[in-house]
Motif scaffolding. Structure first.
Motif, mmCIF file in Angstrom:
data_model
loop_
_atom_site.group_PDB
_atom_site.id
_atom_site.type_symbol
_atom_site.label_atom_id
_atom_site.label_comp_id
_atom_site.label_asym_id
_atom_site.label_seq_id
_atom_site.Cartn_x
_atom_site.Cartn_y
_atom_site.Cartn_z
ATOM 1 N N GLY A 290 0.795 -1.222 0.000
ATOM 2 C CA GLY A 290 0.000 0.000 0.000
ATOM 3 C C GLY A 290 0.825 1.268 0.000
ATOM 4 O O GLY A 290 0.300 2.361 -0.217
ATOM 5 N N GLY A 291 2.132 1.136 0.248
ATOM 6 C CA GLY A 291 3.009 2.305 0.311
ATOM 7 C C GLY A 291 4.045 2.301 -0.791
ATOM 8 O O GLY A 291 3.739 2.030 -1.952
ATOM 9 N N THR A 292 5.293 2.590 -0.398
ATOM 10 C CA THR A 292 6.387 2.694 -1.368
ATOM 11 C C THR A 292 7.536 1.777 -0.959
ATOM 12 O O THR A 292 7.971 1.794 0.188
ATOM 13 C CB THR A 292 6.902 4.143 -1.452
ATOM 14 N N LEU A 293 8.019 0.988 -1.910
ATOM 15 C CA LEU A 293 9.202 0.147 -1.702
ATOM 16 C C LEU A 293 10.331 0.719 -2.550
ATOM 17 O O LEU A 293 10.207 0.806 -3.776
ATOM 18 C CB LEU A 293 8.917 -1.300 -2.106
ATOM 19 N N VAL A 294 11.428 1.115 -1.898
ATOM 20 C CA VAL A 294 12.582 1.689 -2.593
ATOM 21 C C VAL A 294 13.684 0.636 -2.667
ATOM 22 O O VAL A 294 14.080 0.073 -1.640
ATOM 23 C CB VAL A 294 13.103 2.950 -1.879
ATOM 24 N N LEU A 295 14.156 0.381 -3.872
ATOM 25 C CA LEU A 295 15.231 -0.592 -4.088
ATOM 26 C C LEU A 295 16.490 0.163 -4.508
ATOM 27 O O LEU A 295 16.622 0.563 -5.667
ATOM 28 C CB LEU A 295 14.829 -1.605 -5.153
ATOM 29 N N GLU A 296 17.412 0.367 -3.557
ATOM 30 C CA GLU A 296 18.691 0.995 -3.880
ATOM 31 C C GLU A 296 19.579 -0.015 -4.603
ATOM 32 O O GLU A 296 19.542 -1.205 -4.303
ATOM 33 C CB GLU A 296 19.396 1.461 -2.605
ATOM 34 N N ASP A 297 20.406 0.484 -5.540
ATOM 35 C CA ASP A 297 21.302 -0.396 -6.301
ATOM 36 C C ASP A 297 20.524 -1.544 -6.931
ATOM 37 O O ASP A 297 20.881 -2.718 -6.802
ATOM 38 C CB ASP A 297 22.412 -0.953 -5.398
ATOM 39 N N VAL A 298 19.444 -1.199 -7.620
ATOM 40 C CA VAL A 298 18.570 -2.229 -8.189
ATOM 41 C C VAL A 298 19.321 -3.125 -9.160
ATOM 42 O O VAL A 298 18.960 -4.298 -9.347
ATOM 43 C CB VAL A 298 17.360 -1.553 -8.875
ATOM 44 N N GLU A 299 20.406 -2.607 -9.755
ATOM 45 C CA GLU A 299 21.165 -3.412 -10.720
ATOM 46 C C GLU A 299 21.873 -4.587 -10.054
ATOM 47 O O GLU A 299 22.366 -5.487 -10.745
ATOM 48 C CB GLU A 299 22.190 -2.535 -11.452
ATOM 49 N N ALA A 300 21.918 -4.607 -8.705
ATOM 50 C CA ALA A 300 22.566 -5.715 -8.001
ATOM 51 C C ALA A 300 21.673 -6.955 -7.922
ATOM 52 O O ALA A 300 22.129 -8.014 -7.489
ATOM 53 C CB ALA A 300 22.966 -5.276 -6.587
ATOM 54 N N LEU A 301 20.406 -6.841 -8.312
ATOM 55 C CA LEU A 301 19.511 -8.003 -8.283
ATOM 56 C C LEU A 301 19.975 -9.061 -9.282
ATOM 57 O O LEU A 301 20.251 -8.749 -10.444
ATOM 58 C CB LEU A 301 18.080 -7.579 -8.628
ATOM 59 N N SER A 302 20.023 -10.299 -8.825
ATOM 60 C CA SER A 302 20.401 -11.397 -9.719
ATOM 61 C C SER A 302 19.259 -11.680 -10.688
ATOM 62 O O SER A 302 18.132 -11.193 -10.534
ATOM 63 C CB SER A 302 20.691 -12.654 -8.899
#
Length: 444
Positions: free
Chosen positions: A234-246
């Motif tokens: 219901g809110g906001t999810l911030v993903l820092e360094d999203v490029e690190a996701l496998s």
């Protein structure tokens, strides 16, 4: 500046109240005393900037009832209970209810001072964190932190206000140190989700297994928090360094996004912090995920593109550090102003913060120059070389505006004092203030 902490002393015996108060006052604390729990409750509340020391046995409302009232109002308020000899079981119960610690009569005053120090430090941390949370939920305050009148900053603030009201996922690009996480906070704070959860996960800081659990679960029974996807619902999810996701985690994230449908139940703000020259998040994320995350995009400008904002930021930061260290704000010469404007700033605002703090510290010692600080960061940089050639007129005007602005701030808007210090006639000062958009009312 750290907030001054108070100590509320609650005891029905006047002599005991006074002796505790006097001892703690000698230790540098600001104390206030109450003869009963009922009187104390009229003052104490969730925002009380300090701690409580209370006797456990008092007529009327006793210490245990008082403690339960306080914990019901603010469970993070440190309460030190004073117990009589043989009341240890009662003290243990007080700790179970939420007391910070207890002192058994007759107690050592030094032990009381030691506990008071620990408790006030804990309270200060809680109050600072609460103030930070309030600030990060206040869109107006956050927008004020995005300082600058340069065209790129004007455009950034407009983008934040526009995209904040939208409901799509957002990709924030920009060099390291430009303030991308601050922009993410601002996007949340100015939009319709401002009162909802804001959850930040640093993808580059966790190993894949830990990151998978943090984002999607399952969490272990002893874990206090929900998976981020659930926590941010219901809110906001911030993903820092999203490029690190496998690849695996990218696929799981895409699946979650697809399940949410449109409009998204949880807004995802992805922050890209790629370091490799010539690479973008589009190069490292799978295409279908990239285009879902990049439905809306914001690029945070590097400091070197912000022109005169550099001097405005440096002045503001110098004043803050000078107040913190209890010394005068260093004065910037015309040559130093030009050097600040000419520097390439690869570390962006984060580097500027470091330079401003070191400038204040070395000014306090009476040695060093801003040029030496810039060159120590980048030895190859020449003091008067610039990465972007600009006409001399621009440097002169930027310095002139900074000088008038600083002098007006120092004299709190006193026109006559500014005229005297800068040796300017009234008409000339008025013309220059109008030219640079400076208004006397801003300094009063």
């Amino acid at each position: 500046m750290a907030q001054a902490m108070k100590i509320a002393i609650v005891d029905d015996e006047q002599d005991m109240r006074q002796s505790i108060s006097q001892w703690l006052a000698l230790s540098g604390y600001d104390t206030e005393t109450f003869g009963s729990a009922e009187d104390a409750l009229k003052t104490l509340g969730p925002e009380y900037p300090g701690i409580v020391i209370s006797d456990i046995k008092m007529p009327g409302m006793d210490g245990m009832q008082f403690l339960k009232k306080l914990m019901g109002s603010d469970s993070a308020l440190p309460v030190i209970m004073i117990t009589g000899h043989g009341d240890v079981p009662m003290a243990v119960e007080a700790m179970r209810v939420g007391a910070f610690d207890f002192l058994e009569k007759p107690f050592n005053p030094d032990r009381m001072s030691e506990l008071a120090k620990k408790a006030t430090n804990a309270r200060r941390l809680v109050m600072d964190n609460r103030a930070l949370r309030r600030e990060l939920s206040d869109g107006g305050q956050l927008m004020k932190k995005l300082i600058g009148q340069s065209p790129v900053m004007e455009r950034l603030r407009e983008d934040i206000l526009d995209l904040g009201q939208a409901d799509g996922h957002v990709l924030i690009n920009g060099e390291t140190g430009t303030g991308k996480t601050l922009v993410a906070h601002a996007l949340h704070a100015v939009g319709s989700r401002a009162g909802k959860k804001f959850v930040l996960v640093s993808c580059g800081a966790l190993e894949e297994d830990m990151l998978s659990k943090r984002l999607f679960g399952p969490m272990l029974p002893e874990d206090a928090q929900l998976p981020a996807i659930e926590e941010a619902r219901g809110g906001t999810l911030v993903l820092e360094d999203v490029e690190a996701l496998s690849e695996t985690l990218q696929a799981r994230l895409l699946s979650v996004i697809n399940e949410q449908g449109t409009p998204a139940e949880t807004r995802i703000v992805a922050i890209s912090n790629l370091q490799e020259a010539g690479r973008t998040s589009e190069d490292v994320l799978r295409n279908d995920l990239f285009y879902r995350l990049a439905a809306l995009r914001i690029t945070v400008p590097p400091l070197r593109q912000r022109g005169e904002d550099i001097l405005t930021l440096f002045t503001r930061l110098s004043e803050q550090f000078s107040e913190e260290y209890g010394c005068d704000t260093p004065q910037v010469s015309a040559q130093e102003a030009a050097q600040l404007l000419q520097a390439p700033w690869p570390g962006n605002v984060r580097q500027l913060i470091n330079v401003a703090e070191r400038a204040v510290l070395q000014s306090r010692r009476g040695s060093g120059t801003i040029a030496s600080l810039l060159m120590s960061d980048h030895e190859e940089m020449q003091p008067v070389m610039t990465t972007e050639g600009k006409p001399l007129k621009e440097y002169v005007e930027a310095f002139e505006r900074m000088l008038i602005n600083n002098t007006m701030r120092r004299h709190k808007g006193s026109i006559s004092s500014v005229m005297d210090e800068l040796c300017l006639p009234r008409r000339t000062l008025n013309e220059k203030m109008a030219k640079y958009g400076l208004q006397r009312s801003d300094y009063l």
